[in-house]
Design an enzyme around this catalytic site. Sequence first.
Site, PDB file in Angstrom:
ATOM      1  N   ARG A  49      35.045  34.131  36.268  1.00 29.41           N
ATOM      2  CA  ARG A  49      34.627  33.017  37.116  1.00 29.41           C
ATOM      3  C   ARG A  49      33.396  32.303  36.567  1.00 29.41           C
ATOM      4  O   ARG A  49      33.272  31.090  36.677  1.00 29.41           O
ATOM      5  CB  ARG A  49      34.345  33.516  38.540  1.00 29.41           C
ATOM      6  CG  ARG A  49      34.120  32.392  39.547  1.00 29.41           C
ATOM      7  CD  ARG A  49      34.052  32.913  40.955  1.00 29.41           C
ATOM      8  NE  ARG A  49      32.948  33.854  41.141  1.00 29.41           N
ATOM      9  CZ  ARG A  49      32.618  34.383  42.309  1.00 29.41           C
ATOM     10  NH1 ARG A  49      33.319  34.089  43.389  1.00 29.41           N
ATOM     11  NH2 ARG A  49      31.609  35.229  42.395  1.00 29.41           N
ATOM     12  N   ASP A  63      39.311  31.084  39.344  1.00 33.18           N
ATOM     13  CA  ASP A  63      38.753  31.596  40.593  1.00 33.18           C
ATOM     14  C   ASP A  63      39.907  32.103  41.440  1.00 33.18           C
ATOM     15  O   ASP A  63      40.815  31.335  41.777  1.00 33.18           O
ATOM     16  CB  ASP A  63      38.005  30.480  41.319  1.00 33.18           C
ATOM     17  CG  ASP A  63      37.256  30.960  42.550  1.00 33.18           C
ATOM     18  OD1 ASP A  63      37.572  32.061  43.052  1.00 33.18           O
ATOM     19  OD2 ASP A  63      36.368  30.226  43.020  1.00 33.18           O
ATOM     20  N   TYR A 155      34.141  45.079  52.756  1.00 32.18           N
ATOM     21  CA  TYR A 155      34.628  45.572  51.469  1.00 32.18           C
ATOM     22  C   TYR A 155      35.697  46.652  51.673  1.00 32.18           C
ATOM     23  O   TYR A 155      36.749  46.636  51.011  1.00 32.18           O
ATOM     24  CB  TYR A 155      33.452  46.128  50.669  1.00 32.18           C
ATOM     25  CG  TYR A 155      33.782  46.568  49.268  1.00 32.18           C
ATOM     26  CD1 TYR A 155      34.004  45.625  48.263  1.00 32.18           C
ATOM     27  CD2 TYR A 155      33.844  47.915  48.937  1.00 32.18           C
ATOM     28  CE1 TYR A 155      34.281  46.020  46.968  1.00 32.18           C
ATOM     29  CE2 TYR A 155      34.118  48.314  47.634  1.00 32.18           C
ATOM     30  CZ  TYR A 155      34.339  47.366  46.666  1.00 32.18           C
ATOM     31  OH  TYR A 155      34.623  47.764  45.382  1.00 32.18           O
ATOM     32  N   LYS A 159      39.639  46.511  50.425  1.00 26.63           N
ATOM     33  CA  LYS A 159      40.163  47.475  49.470  1.00 26.63           C
ATOM     34  C   LYS A 159      41.273  48.335  50.079  1.00 26.63           C
ATOM     35  O   LYS A 159      42.217  48.741  49.388  1.00 26.63           O
ATOM     36  CB  LYS A 159      39.034  48.347  48.928  1.00 26.63           C
ATOM     37  CG  LYS A 159      38.034  47.576  48.064  1.00 26.63           C
ATOM     38  CD  LYS A 159      38.701  46.953  46.856  1.00 26.63           C
ATOM     39  CE  LYS A 159      37.722  46.337  45.893  1.00 26.63           C
ATOM     40  NZ  LYS A 159      38.380  45.756  44.689  1.00 26.63           N
ATOM     41  N   ILE A 188      30.801  54.714  39.667  1.00 27.68           N
ATOM     42  CA  ILE A 188      30.987  54.522  38.239  1.00 27.68           C
ATOM     43  C   ILE A 188      29.643  54.206  37.591  1.00 27.68           C
ATOM     44  O   ILE A 188      28.802  53.520  38.191  1.00 27.68           O
ATOM     45  CB  ILE A 188      31.958  53.338  37.972  1.00 27.68           C
ATOM     46  CG1 ILE A 188      33.239  53.481  38.811  1.00 27.68           C
ATOM     47  CG2 ILE A 188      32.288  53.250  36.484  1.00 27.68           C
ATOM     48  CD1 ILE A 188      34.060  54.710  38.524  1.00 27.68           C
TER      49      ILE A 188
END
Length: 249
Positions: A49, A63, A155, A159, A188
Amino acid sequence: MTQGEQTTDGTTRAPAGRSVLVTGGNRGIGRAIAEEFRANGDRVAITYRSGEPPAGFLAVQADVTDAASLDAAFTAIEAEHGPVEVVVANAGITRDTLLLRMSEEDFTSVLDTNLTGAFRVVKRAARGMIRLKKGRVVLISSVVGLYGSPGQINYAASKAGLVGIARSLTRELGSRNITANVVAPGFINTEMTAELPEKQQQEYKANIPAGRFAETEEVAKVVRWIASDEAAYISGAVIPVDGGLGMGH
């Protein structure tokens, strides 16, 4: 990779590999996934983006919240690499805050990018896959979507919704040799986690049975495998890459 083809002069030509697209492939997990497919001999395109894309890939600015932008990106990728055979819907954003402080725009913007954006990507990719009668769809979710997390209702909802997409897509297109699976990473090692205070990092690690954060490459290898011929009979699955944090929830 498949073995190379014999040319008319008797030499061996390297296989062309598959046409792979990774959205949000310019950094973090997305970049690691793109690099893993490239190392596998595939022709890899990424969308990004903003910012500067990494070298070595067919990079197209797009986008995922704009269907016309995505269509133009797919058209450009198809012209260079052919129909997309593997699509990894990785692009995503966060706007973390507790429920009572979360605005409706905080909620809808995250869903529009992470969930509806994945829908737009998968819908456009499916056209070519149906014509080819083969394809691999991989949706990058999160342990948060299965396990929950305070301050991340938007979020987590986005997900978790990816699981429904993968399983419904499996029922719609499974007979056409198209698989759809979800990979759900945990914590991560990225620039974001590296900036966390040491005490907070240790608290997070204390809840992870593996006792450490994952490397981006560990997620990328699972994505590459679930999109391979070896995993052709797996579809509608959710594969956690979280060191045991979510225990498959």
